[in-house]
Design a protein around this motif. Sequence first.
Motif, PDB file in Angstrom:
ATOM      1  N   ASP A 206       0.690  -1.269  -0.084  1.00 41.64           N
ATOM      2  CA  ASP A 206      -0.202   0.118   0.108  1.00 41.64           C
ATOM      3  C   ASP A 206       0.937   1.359   0.091  1.00 41.64           C
ATOM      4  OD1 ASP A 206      -0.123   1.162   3.026  1.00 41.64           O
ATOM      5  OD2 ASP A 206       0.238  -0.793   2.977  1.00 41.64           O
ATOM      6  N   SER A 207       0.251   2.451  -0.632  1.00 40.56           N
ATOM      7  CA  SER A 207       1.008   3.679  -0.743  1.00 40.56           C
ATOM      8  C   SER A 207       1.535   4.145   0.551  1.00 40.56           C
ATOM      9  CB  SER A 207       0.247   4.539  -1.566  1.00 40.56           C
ATOM     10  OG  SER A 207      -0.198   4.163  -2.602  1.00 40.56           O
ATOM     11  N   SER A 208       0.839   3.984   1.616  1.00 36.55           N
ATOM     12  CA  SER A 208       1.346   4.580   2.907  1.00 36.55           C
ATOM     13  C   SER A 208       2.675   4.178   3.418  1.00 36.55           C
ATOM     14  CB  SER A 208       0.191   4.508   3.878  1.00 36.55           C
ATOM     15  OG  SER A 208      -0.101   3.164   4.275  1.00 36.55           O
ATOM     16  N   SER A 209       2.914   2.570   3.140  1.00 37.61           N
ATOM     17  CA  SER A 209       4.109   2.142   3.510  1.00 37.61           C
ATOM     18  C   SER A 209       5.110   1.984   2.450  1.00 37.61           C
ATOM     19  CB  SER A 209       3.707   0.512   3.963  1.00 37.61           C
ATOM     20  OG  SER A 209       2.614   0.396   4.507  1.00 37.61           O
ATOM     21  N   SER A 210       4.878   2.270   1.040  1.00 34.87           N
ATOM     22  CA  SER A 210       5.783   2.087   0.045  1.00 34.87           C
ATOM     23  C   SER A 210       6.740   3.000   0.027  1.00 34.87           C
ATOM     24  CB  SER A 210       5.031   2.089  -1.140  1.00 34.87           C
ATOM     25  OG  SER A 210       4.623   3.369  -1.539  1.00 34.87           O
ATOM     26  N   LEU A 211       6.771   4.334   0.289  1.00 35.93           N
ATOM     27  CA  LEU A 211       7.925   5.099   0.378  1.00 35.93           C
ATOM     28  C   LEU A 211       8.884   4.726   1.605  1.00 35.93           C
ATOM     29  CD1 LEU A 211       6.333   8.487   0.052  1.00 35.93           C
ATOM     30  CD2 LEU A 211       7.496   7.186  -1.481  1.00 35.93           C
ATOM     31  N   GLU A 212       8.188   4.219   2.785  1.00 39.22           N
ATOM     32  CA  GLU A 212       9.316   3.754   3.942  1.00 39.22           C
ATOM     33  C   GLU A 212       9.908   2.512   3.448  1.00 39.22           C
ATOM     34  OE1 GLU A 212       6.030   4.494   4.425  1.00 39.22           O
ATOM     35  OE2 GLU A 212       6.071   6.372   5.464  1.00 39.22           O
ATOM     36  N   LEU A 213       9.276   1.610   2.670  1.00 36.00           N
ATOM     37  CA  LEU A 213       9.864   0.535   2.145  1.00 36.00           C
ATOM     38  C   LEU A 213      11.051   0.732   1.122  1.00 36.00           C
ATOM     39  CD1 LEU A 213      10.464  -2.479   2.348  1.00 36.00           C
ATOM     40  CD2 LEU A 213       8.148  -2.746   0.857  1.00 36.00           C
ATOM     41  N   ALA A 214      10.880   1.767   0.388  1.00 33.37           N
ATOM     42  CA  ALA A 214      11.580   2.146  -0.912  1.00 33.37           C
ATOM     43  C   ALA A 214      12.898   2.794  -0.016  1.00 33.37           C
ATOM     44  CB  ALA A 214      11.010   3.157  -1.901  1.00 33.37           C
ATOM     45  N   GLY A 215      12.623   3.561   1.133  1.00 39.11           N
ATOM     46  CA  GLY A 215      13.931   4.067   1.788  1.00 39.11           C
ATOM     47  C   GLY A 215      14.416   3.095   2.375  1.00 39.11           C
ATOM     48  N   PHE A 216      13.899   2.081   2.992  1.00 38.85           N
ATOM     49  CA  PHE A 216      14.550   0.975   3.488  1.00 38.85           C
ATOM     50  C   PHE A 216      15.592   0.235   2.711  1.00 38.85           C
ATOM     51  CE2 PHE A 216      15.040  -3.609   4.830  1.00 38.85           C
ATOM     52  CZ  PHE A 216      15.720  -3.546   5.828  1.00 38.85           C
ATOM     53  N   LEU A 217      14.966   0.068   1.593  1.00 38.14           N
ATOM     54  CA  LEU A 217      15.670  -0.879   0.480  1.00 38.14           C
ATOM     55  C   LEU A 217      16.958  -0.119  -0.033  1.00 38.14           C
ATOM     56  CD1 LEU A 217      12.679  -2.387  -1.521  1.00 38.14           C
ATOM     57  CD2 LEU A 217      14.380  -3.680   0.088  1.00 38.14           C
ATOM     58  N   LEU A 218      16.760   1.193  -0.174  1.00 37.81           N
ATOM     59  CA  LEU A 218      17.701   2.072  -0.629  1.00 37.81           C
ATOM     60  C   LEU A 218      18.895   2.397   0.388  1.00 37.81           C
ATOM     61  CD1 LEU A 218      15.811   5.095  -2.222  1.00 37.81           C
ATOM     62  CD2 LEU A 218      17.244   3.097  -3.614  1.00 37.81           C
ATOM     63  N   THR A 219      18.400   2.317   1.637  1.00 38.44           N
ATOM     64  CA  THR A 219      19.420   2.435   2.876  1.00 38.44           C
ATOM     65  C   THR A 219      20.226   1.020   2.926  1.00 38.44           C
ATOM     66  OG1 THR A 219      18.122   4.132   3.675  1.00 38.44           O
ATOM     67  CG2 THR A 219      19.658   2.904   5.040  1.00 38.44           C
ATOM     68  N   ALA A 220      19.441   0.003   2.849  1.00 40.54           N
ATOM     69  CA  ALA A 220      20.018  -1.248   2.824  1.00 40.54           C
ATOM     70  C   ALA A 220      21.121  -1.650   1.933  1.00 40.54           C
ATOM     71  CB  ALA A 220      18.920  -2.238   2.853  1.00 40.54           C
ATOM     72  N   PHE A 221      20.967  -1.127   0.647  1.00 47.45           N
ATOM     73  CA  PHE A 221      21.808  -1.096  -0.468  1.00 47.45           C
ATOM     74  C   PHE A 221      23.135  -0.349  -0.129  1.00 47.45           C
ATOM     75  CE2 PHE A 221      23.563   0.868  -4.231  1.00 47.45           C
ATOM     76  CZ  PHE A 221      24.135  -0.299  -4.709  1.00 47.45           C
ATOM     77  N   ILE A 222      22.794   0.832   0.344  1.00 45.22           N
ATOM     78  CA  ILE A 222      24.078   1.724   0.571  1.00 45.22           C
ATOM     79  C   ILE A 222      24.657   1.141   1.775  1.00 45.22           C
ATOM     80  CG2 ILE A 222      24.802   4.198   1.731  1.00 45.22           C
ATOM     81  CD1 ILE A 222      22.098   5.202   0.198  1.00 45.22           C
ATOM     82  N   ALA A 223      24.137   0.630   2.774  1.00 45.03           N
ATOM     83  CA  ALA A 223      24.819   0.070   3.867  1.00 45.03           C
ATOM     84  C   ALA A 223      25.527  -1.434   3.286  1.00 45.03           C
ATOM     85  CB  ALA A 223      23.788  -0.442   4.992  1.00 45.03           C
ATOM     86  N   ALA A 224      25.015  -2.124   2.444  1.00 45.88           N
ATOM     87  CA  ALA A 224      25.750  -3.344   2.266  1.00 45.88           C
ATOM     88  C   ALA A 224      26.889  -3.035   1.303  1.00 45.88           C
ATOM     89  CB  ALA A 224      24.667  -4.042   1.407  1.00 45.88           C
ATOM     90  N   VAL A 225      26.948  -1.924   0.381  1.00 45.20           N
ATOM     91  CA  VAL A 225      27.988  -1.654  -0.445  1.00 45.20           C
ATOM     92  C   VAL A 225      29.062  -1.070   0.699  1.00 45.20           C
ATOM     93  CG1 VAL A 225      29.040  -0.222  -2.218  1.00 45.20           C
ATOM     94  CG2 VAL A 225      26.615  -1.077  -2.537  1.00 45.20           C
ATOM     95  N   ALA A 226      28.640  -0.324   1.619  1.00 45.90           N
ATOM     96  CA  ALA A 226      29.786   0.468   2.452  1.00 45.90           C
ATOM     97  C   ALA A 226      30.410  -0.823   3.246  1.00 45.90           C
ATOM     98  CB  ALA A 226      29.037   1.483   3.466  1.00 45.90           C
ATOM     99  N   PHE A 227      29.481  -1.546   3.625  1.00 51.00           N
ATOM    100  CA  PHE A 227      30.154  -2.864   4.511  1.00 51.00           C
ATOM    101  C   PHE A 227      31.167  -3.781   3.795  1.00 51.00           C
ATOM    102  CE2 PHE A 227      30.176  -7.151   6.405  1.00 51.00           C
ATOM    103  CZ  PHE A 227      30.585  -6.901   7.741  1.00 51.00           C
TER     104      PHE A 227
END
Length: 178
Positions: free
Chosen positions: A122-143
């Motif tokens: 649902d749209s109300s959660s989608s932006l938070e999930l997108a932000g989480f996925l982007l943050t997880a990607f950044i963290a994975a690359v940094a690690f």
Amino acid sequence: MTGATTRSGGPTEPNERRDVEPDETRDIVREGVTMALYISLSLLAALAAIPAFTSEDRTQVAVTVFLTAVALLVAHIVAYSVSTRLVTRGTIDAEARRTLAAQILAGLIVAVVATAPALLVDSSSSLELAGFLLTAFIAAVAFTAAKQAGGSNARALIYTALVLVFACIILVIKHAVH
């Protein structure tokens, strides 16, 4: 022979196809990952500025996120093409085309990953999930980068935390502007 040389210094014919050398492959991968990180960081900042959507705005969320990512990618393509032509006296050689292809592929992957939540939840959660996925990607690359440099898990986590702090600073600045 025209006097042209390969990166290793050997002569090359004008139409001779050569394999991509290891250093060039490393550069192309680095450029692709750089683009993925840039689009991720930029989308995080853009997502922070997007107003809350209602549940009936699912398509609007997906279109907004995807077009924002594509706009960032197109801006980079233009900048890269112009700067490449500047330093190569008007030509875009095979190496530059391979680099640009890697950047486009990486940017499109991030665009799809960031857009998918709007299509799947649902749209109300989608932006938070997108932000989480982007943050997880950044963290994975940094690690991974810290581990590749020979760092311990503790050092890799500290480095990752510092990278995420810088990402948060970007978000705070973006939020302060909007």
